[in-house]
Design an enzyme around this catalytic site. Structure first.
Site, PDB file in Angstrom:
ATOM      1  CE  LYS A   1      -0.156   1.985   3.766  1.00 41.01           C
ATOM      2  NZ  LYS A   1      -0.232   2.545   5.367  1.00 41.01           N
TER       3      LYS A   1
ATOM      4  CG  ASP B   1      -2.404   1.553   7.238  1.00 39.71           C
ATOM      5  OD1 ASP B   1      -2.860   2.290   7.119  1.00 39.71           O
ATOM      6  OD2 ASP B   1      -1.819   1.418   6.752  1.00 39.71           O
TER       7      ASP B   1
HETATM    8  O1  C5P Z   1      -3.676   0.715  13.589  1.00 38.02           O
HETATM    9  P1  C5P Z   1      -1.991   0.679  13.841  1.00 38.02           P
HETATM   10  O2  C5P Z   1      -1.749  -0.686  14.841  1.00 38.02           O
HETATM   11  O3  C5P Z   1      -1.578   0.736  12.364  1.00 38.02           O
HETATM   12  O4  C5P Z   1      -1.033   2.459  14.179  1.00 38.02           O
HETATM   13  C1  C5P Z   1       0.566   1.411  15.037  1.00 38.02           C
HETATM   14  C2  C5P Z   1       0.180   3.445  16.002  1.00 38.02           C
HETATM   15  O5  C5P Z   1       0.665   4.401  15.076  1.00 38.02           O
HETATM   16  C3  C5P Z   1      -0.769   3.413  16.934  1.00 38.02           C
HETATM   17  O6  C5P Z   1      -0.283   2.425  17.861  1.00 38.02           O
HETATM   18  C4  C5P Z   1      -0.761   4.800  16.742  1.00 38.02           C
HETATM   19  O7  C5P Z   1       0.309   5.161  18.164  1.00 38.02           O
HETATM   20  C5  C5P Z   1      -0.037   4.884  15.630  1.00 38.02           C
HETATM   21  N1  C5P Z   1      -1.434   5.160  14.708  1.00 38.02           N
HETATM   22  C6  C5P Z   1      -1.755   6.516  15.278  1.00 38.02           C
HETATM   23  N2  C5P Z   1      -2.926   7.528  13.834  1.00 38.02           N
HETATM   24  C7  C5P Z   1      -3.330   6.690  13.041  1.00 38.02           C
HETATM   25  C8  C5P Z   1      -2.705   5.096  12.923  1.00 38.02           C
HETATM   26  C9  C5P Z   1      -1.885   4.908  13.570  1.00 38.02           C
HETATM   27  O8  C5P Z   1      -1.501   7.896  15.657  1.00 38.02           O
HETATM   28  N3  C5P Z   1      -4.192   7.297  12.877  1.00 38.02           N
END
Ligand code: C5P
Length: 287
Positions: free
Chosen positions: A9, A136
């Protein structure tokens, strides 16, 4: 055995437009899926297991908290099935690199295990378990161009895209997504207006050039080689735009066509960098 691609992606832009009380950031982004990715294979089995292969297989461990196994368990629970699967993940994409990776693998596991177990959960339920696995994962479940909003989990149609090419470069340094979000300073970006379609690569590059990836400056601060990668892309003849994807460290260059991008990828060959050039994927039929 059944097989499924887990397309990479790429975020063509990523603007932070707000922050939730739980610390997650609200964003606006345009995700596209170049024709490069990991590959999942599954065979029926009584239990769930995961084997990692491929050039980046050794960068991960097949522990129970691997996103692929978490996706499998979440689908088992949703569909109230005790069926297992022997899953092989061929890791072709660099890990922790801002191009989906684990999210694409988890999404591909959901698609593939629905086929293996012959279950058809309601698509809203499937998206809900995808969103719990990671912000994602819903867009990777769909794996077609989409505008991401909310924390990345709210999807809207993307503009119709011309047949552009992309070069991806990862400098071999893993970047932690939470660290990059934490290192970001400054205010919020506006929610951009996008057209219904971009008729050609020049118009697309012009409009995208007015937007940005708000995670690029903090990521460069943590990992300065990202700046070197962007300079290398910008120096390539035919590069219309160069920018970091997601929370990095992978950067992309936008080119007029897949052929021009493939040619640029060859020119950019670098012993320590992972480099790919080509066009966009379309969801291929199961092989
Ligand atoms: O959702 P994912 O596990 O991919 O996100 C990893 C980290 O990235 C989250 O724990 C957060 O700290 C940060 N994040 C965020 N805002 C988002 C996506 C991710 O702050 N929209």
């Amino acid at each position: 055995m059944l097989h499924e691609p887990a397309w990479a992606k790429v975020n063509l832009y990523l603007q932070i437009v707000g922050k939730r009380t739980d610390g997650y950031h609200l964003l606006d982004s345009l995700a596209v899926f170049p024709a490069v990715g990991d590959r999942l294979s599954v065979a029926p089995d009584s239990a769930l297991s995961l084997v990692l292969t491929g050039p980046f297989g050794a960068s991960l461990v097949a522990e129970p908290d691997n996103l692929v196994l978490r996706a499998a368990r979440a689908l088992q629970a949703l569909c109230a099935t005790s069926a297992g699967a022997r899953i092989v993940l061929e890791k072709r994409l660099p890990v922790a690199s801002g191009i989906g990776g684990g999210s694409a693998d988890a999404a591909a596991a959901l698609r593939l295990l629905c086929r293996l177990w012959n279950v058809r959960p309601d698509s809203r339920d499937l998206v809900a378990i995808a969103a719990k696995l990671g912000a994602d994962v819903p867009v990777c479940l769909q794996s077609s161009p989409a505008r991401m909003q909310g924390i990345g989990d709210v999807l809207a149609p993307a503009p119709d895209l011309p047949d552009v090419g992309l070069v991806l470069i990862n400098p071999g340094v893993a970047v932690s997504t939470p660290d990059v979000f934490r290192a970001r300073s400054g205010g919020m970006s506006p929610v951009p207006d996008l057209p219904a379609r971009w008729p050609d690569s020049a118009t697309m590059a012009r409009d995208l050039g007015m937007l940005r990836n708000d995670l690029e400056p903090p990521a460069i601060g943590l990992c300065p080689v990202i700046g070197t990668v962007l300079e290398a892309l910008r120096a390539q003849s035919g590069c219309l735009l160069a920018r970091m994807s997601g929370s990095g460290a992978t950067c992309f260059g936008l080119f007029e066509s897949p052929a021009v991008a493939s040619h640029a990828a060859v020119n950019l060959a670098h012993s320590n960098w992972w480099i790919w050039g080509g066009g966009m994927s379309t969801m291929t039929e199961p092989t």
